[in-house]
Motif scaffolding. Structure first.
Motif, short mmCIF file in Angstrom:
data_model
loop_
_atom_site.label_atom_id
_atom_site.label_comp_id
_atom_site.label_asym_id
_atom_site.label_seq_id
_atom_site.Cartn_x
_atom_site.Cartn_y
_atom_site.Cartn_z
N ARG A 48 0.86 -1.19 0.00
CA ARG A 48 0.00 0.00 0.00
C ARG A 48 0.89 1.23 0.00
O ARG A 48 1.76 1.38 0.86
CB ARG A 48 -0.91 0.02 1.22
CG ARG A 48 -1.99 1.09 1.14
CD ARG A 48 -2.92 1.03 2.33
NE ARG A 48 -4.00 2.01 2.21
CZ ARG A 48 -4.92 2.23 3.14
NH1 ARG A 48 -4.89 1.50 4.26
NH2 ARG A 48 -5.86 3.13 2.96
N ASP A 49 0.66 2.12 -0.97
CA ASP A 49 1.54 3.27 -1.13
C ASP A 49 0.79 4.43 -1.77
O ASP A 49 0.21 4.29 -2.85
CB ASP A 49 2.75 2.90 -2.00
CG ASP A 49 3.70 4.06 -2.21
OD1 ASP A 49 4.20 4.61 -1.20
OD2 ASP A 49 3.94 4.42 -3.37
N GLY A 50 0.76 5.56 -1.08
CA GLY A 50 0.16 6.76 -1.65
C GLY A 50 -1.30 6.62 -2.03
O GLY A 50 -1.73 7.15 -3.05
N GLY A 51 -2.08 5.92 -1.22
CA GLY A 51 -3.49 5.75 -1.51
C GLY A 51 -3.80 4.69 -2.54
O GLY A 51 -4.96 4.48 -2.91
N MET A 52 -2.76 3.98 -3.02
CA MET A 52 -2.94 2.92 -4.00
C MET A 52 -2.40 1.60 -3.44
O MET A 52 -1.55 1.58 -2.56
CB MET A 52 -2.21 3.25 -5.30
CG MET A 52 -2.80 4.41 -6.08
SD MET A 52 -4.41 4.02 -6.81
CE MET A 52 -3.90 2.83 -8.07
N TYR A 53 -2.93 0.52 -3.99
CA TYR A 53 -2.43 -0.81 -3.67
C TYR A 53 -1.72 -1.37 -4.90
O TYR A 53 -2.22 -1.23 -6.03
CB TYR A 53 -3.58 -1.75 -3.29
CG TYR A 53 -4.29 -1.39 -2.02
CD1 TYR A 53 -3.86 -1.90 -0.79
CD2 TYR A 53 -5.40 -0.56 -2.02
CE1 TYR A 53 -4.53 -1.58 0.39
CE2 TYR A 53 -6.08 -0.23 -0.86
CZ TYR A 53 -5.64 -0.75 0.35
OH TYR A 53 -6.29 -0.43 1.51
N TYR A 54 -0.60 -2.02 -4.67
CA TYR A 54 0.15 -2.67 -5.75
C TYR A 54 0.35 -4.14 -5.38
O TYR A 54 0.82 -4.45 -4.29
CB TYR A 54 1.48 -1.98 -5.97
CG TYR A 54 1.33 -0.53 -6.37
CD1 TYR A 54 1.16 -0.18 -7.71
CD2 TYR A 54 1.31 0.48 -5.41
CE1 TYR A 54 0.99 1.15 -8.08
CE2 TYR A 54 1.14 1.81 -5.77
CZ TYR A 54 0.97 2.13 -7.11
OH TYR A 54 0.78 3.45 -7.47
N MET A 55 -0.04 -5.00 -6.29
CA MET A 55 0.06 -6.43 -6.04
C MET A 55 1.10 -7.06 -6.96
O MET A 55 1.14 -6.80 -8.16
CB MET A 55 -1.28 -7.13 -6.26
CG MET A 55 -1.27 -8.61 -5.90
SD MET A 55 -2.79 -9.47 -6.38
CE MET A 55 -3.99 -8.61 -5.39
N TYR A 56 1.95 -7.89 -6.36
CA TYR A 56 2.99 -8.62 -7.08
C TYR A 56 2.81 -10.11 -6.77
O TYR A 56 2.28 -10.48 -5.73
CB TYR A 56 4.38 -8.16 -6.62
CG TYR A 56 4.55 -6.66 -6.59
CD1 TYR A 56 5.08 -5.97 -7.68
CD2 TYR A 56 4.16 -5.92 -5.47
CE1 TYR A 56 5.23 -4.60 -7.67
CE2 TYR A 56 4.29 -4.54 -5.44
CZ TYR A 56 4.83 -3.88 -6.54
OH TYR A 56 4.96 -2.52 -6.51
N GLY A 57 3.27 -10.95 -7.69
CA GLY A 57 3.14 -12.38 -7.44
C GLY A 57 3.87 -13.21 -8.47
O GLY A 57 4.52 -12.69 -9.39
N THR A 58 3.74 -14.52 -8.30
CA THR A 58 4.35 -15.47 -9.21
C THR A 58 3.42 -15.76 -10.38
O THR A 58 2.23 -15.99 -10.18
CB THR A 58 4.65 -16.79 -8.48
OG1 THR A 58 5.48 -16.52 -7.34
CG2 THR A 58 5.33 -17.80 -9.39
N GLY A 59 3.95 -15.75 -11.59
CA GLY A 59 3.16 -16.15 -12.75
C GLY A 59 2.47 -15.00 -13.45
O GLY A 59 3.08 -13.95 -13.69
N ALA A 60 1.20 -15.20 -13.82
CA ALA A 60 0.38 -14.21 -14.54
C ALA A 60 0.97 -13.87 -15.90
O ALA A 60 0.80 -12.75 -16.39
CB ALA A 60 0.18 -12.95 -13.71
N GLY A 61 1.69 -14.80 -16.49
CA GLY A 61 2.22 -14.58 -17.84
C GLY A 61 3.55 -13.87 -17.91
O GLY A 61 4.02 -13.55 -19.01
#
Length: 361
Positions: A48-61
């Protein structure tokens, strides 16, 4: 008589309407995060940063690297494309890019991740190590700080998690099962049954890290491992007892602090199977000792969702709800892992509970 009948119909109508309202409220409450999210990540991590959420993960192409998604409300997610490429100028990996986590420090964004190290003189099948890359924005591009992993403990490691406190930085990771057979009552039982000659295990360690992330300080400390005795924390042995594989995992750790207690969530069993589940342990110190909770597992399969695990923790936009972000599978999604978000809380007696897994059909 007609008046009585009319009144009965009116009461019945009001009761049905009330039930429908309650049902709608339940559906609305469950669908708050539209489980599963349309994001095919394993090992999801939310910053969570600056009123936004950022999601990271394994895969997704992603091609030899990692994708990212962004959201203002945890409901609608926008793809930010691939934010880390393993062939950057300092890239040291050759594949198996797993479990990225991103932390903001002094205006920069640091991504910790696992990958197969290209320096492999003995041709090990699993030569996983942990690296760190940096970017000016949460959407990258991330470039490795160094052309090598953070450190080499002499065995393969994955699933980095980081904790900052009092000017110190702690790195948590999982030693892989690879070439790590361990004697236990479960291993003896499996051998007596003629199932497996040996049982390999992964263990969670913690170690202090240099402030510039260039290396570690001191020796790693063993924090969590599968149970030695039968009948103890049996949920952590289901990969073996269900005859999936000759391995027991303790991995995907995530640490946070509530008041004066450190909570370490972790996943057990085969990440590729239905019995993947989440438990937690507590300590008064960031490097333990940690004691496993009596109410484990706090997240496991049900009749609709399986393979629930490798979670991170974030908070709702209004800051009121603690949220468990994890991956799982459904009959509709097949073997593809998708992201789920469910509420979690710490009760007055210190117990951690997760209100899930939930699904919207």
């Amino acid at each position: 008589m007609n008046k009585i009948v009319i009144n009965l119909f009116l009461i019945l109508y009001l009761l049905i309407g009330s039930c429908n309202v309650r049902k709608a409220a339940v559906i609305d409450k469950m669908s708050e995060y539209s489980n599963p999210l349309p994001v095919d990540f394993g090992d999801p991590f939310v910053l969570r940063d600056g009123g936004m959420y950022y999601m990271y993960g394994t895969g997704a192409g992603a091609k030899r690297g990692f994708m990212a998604y962004s959201s203002a409300n945890l409901k609608e997610w926008k793809s930010e494309g691939q934010v880390y490429f393993g062939n950057n100028k300092n890239g040291w990996g050759t594949g198996a890019y797993w479990a990225p986590e991103v932390y903001k420090r002094d205006g920069k964004y640091y991504m910790f991740y696992s990958a197969q190290w290209k320096h492999n003189p003995t041709n090990e099948k699993e030569n996983f190590k942990i690296g760190v890359a940096v970017a000016d924005k949460p959407t990258g591009p991330f470039v490795d700080l160094n052309d090598r992993p953070v450190f080499d403990p002499g065995y393969p490691i994955i699933d980095a998690n980081v904790w900052f406190e009092n000017g110190k930085t702690y790195l948590y990771y999982s030693r892989c099962c690879y070439k790590h057979p361990v004697e236990s009552e479960v291993a003896a039982w499996a051998k007596a049954k003629g199932l497996y000659d040996e049982i390999e295990e992964s263990w969670v360690y913690g170690v202090e890290m240099k402030s510039d992330f260039s290396g570690t300080i001191g020796e790693p400390v063993l924090l969590l491992r599968p149970p030695i005795k039968m009948g103890t924390d049996e949920w952590e042995s289901r990969s073996v007892t269900s005859q999936e594989v000759n391995r027991r995992w303790t991995e995907g750790s995530f640490i946070f602090k509530n008041k004066s207690t450190y909570y370490m969530m972790y996943s057990a069993n085969n990440f590729d199977g239905k019995n993947y589940a989440v438990g937690y342990a507590t300590s008064r110190n960031p490097l333990g000792p940690f004691k496993k909770a009596e109410n484990n597992p706090v997240l496991q399969k049900n009749e609709k969702v399986t393979g629930t695990g490798h979670n991170s923790v974030t908070w709702s936009p209004d800051g009121k709800d603690m949220l468990c972000v994890y991956h799982g599978r459904t009959a509709a999604t097949g073997h593809t892992r998708l992201v789920f978000i469910d509420k979690m809380e710490i009760l007055k007696d210190g117990r951690l509970i997760v209100h899930g897994p939930t699904i919207i059909e």
